[in-house]
Design a protein around this motif. Sequence first.
Motif, short mmCIF file in Angstrom:
data_model
loop_
_atom_site.label_atom_id
_atom_site.label_comp_id
_atom_site.label_asym_id
_atom_site.label_seq_id
_atom_site.Cartn_x
_atom_site.Cartn_y
_atom_site.Cartn_z
N ALA A 145 -44.81 -25.09 -2.15
CA ALA A 145 -43.79 -24.04 -2.03
C ALA A 145 -42.94 -24.20 -0.78
O ALA A 145 -41.73 -23.91 -0.79
CB ALA A 145 -44.45 -22.66 -2.05
N GLY A 149 -42.83 -23.89 -10.17
CA GLY A 149 -43.60 -23.82 -8.94
C GLY A 149 -44.94 -24.52 -9.00
O GLY A 149 -45.65 -24.59 -7.99
N THR A 175 -40.42 -26.95 -1.41
CA THR A 175 -39.41 -26.42 -2.33
C THR A 175 -38.42 -25.53 -1.60
O THR A 175 -37.20 -25.62 -1.83
CB THR A 175 -40.08 -25.64 -3.47
OG1 THR A 175 -40.98 -26.51 -4.18
CG2 THR A 175 -39.06 -25.08 -4.43
#
Length: 269
Positions: free
Chosen positions: A179, A174, A182
């Motif tokens: 985020a 991460g 992702t």
Amino acid sequence: MIPPVFSFTPGTSPVLVTLPHAGTALPPGMEPHLTPRGRMLPDTDWYMDRLYAGALARGAGVLRANYSRYVVDLNRGADDAALYPGRPSTGLAPLLSFDGDPLYVPGQEPDAAALAERTRRFWAPYHDAVTAELVRLRGIWGWAVLWDGHSIRSECPRLFEGVLPDLNLGTYGGRSCDAGLTARLVRHAEGLTEYTHVLNGRFQGGYTTRQYGQPSDHVHAVQLEIAQSAYLASEDAPWPADPAKEARLRAAIDGFLDIVIAWRPHGLA
């Protein structure tokens, strides 16, 4: 004709695709030092050019290494630091195959001076080019995304247990990627029901992902490690592709790239 260290075609979007293990060239004089198995280059990321053939049409730049990872591994740091402490390290200049077989004729392994020269001739120009392109993209767009493309045998007991998922997304736990981006990539993987997938499993990203993925500086990096069973007819020499599998996988990769190219970071769009 001696090939250049890498081939590079710039894109028209803030995305750069890097293929550090796609090359099969060896510098003059290296091949006689390798074992018969080493000369087969068994740990190559086979056919990455074809799998990422849709990148340029979508506006992503592509930087492809032309030399084998056995010359110098471009996804390792120049200091040869271990990426996954406690597990076997494949090394900056590998001496063993992924299976643990010797790559060099006994007594013909590269010494420290040879490794330093390979780092100077091959590793440094490649990473200078990656750095320069990410700086250029960020200067134009305000951000950049690096997509690092890889593949590996689905079973390799020396490096990991069991069978590898088909699609292995890595963002250094991460730390290398936004985020939200992702999450979009994971949703795409979830929709690819013919494939298994994992985020930050055994392969979280190598040197490239960890070095260049700096979200605080508006540079994001993702590694995709593909199990070769997802597109090869056989994972043994001569590593023939399966045309139908390859076409399906190419479409899946195109979908990932479409997401990355369409993405806009909050506050910079």
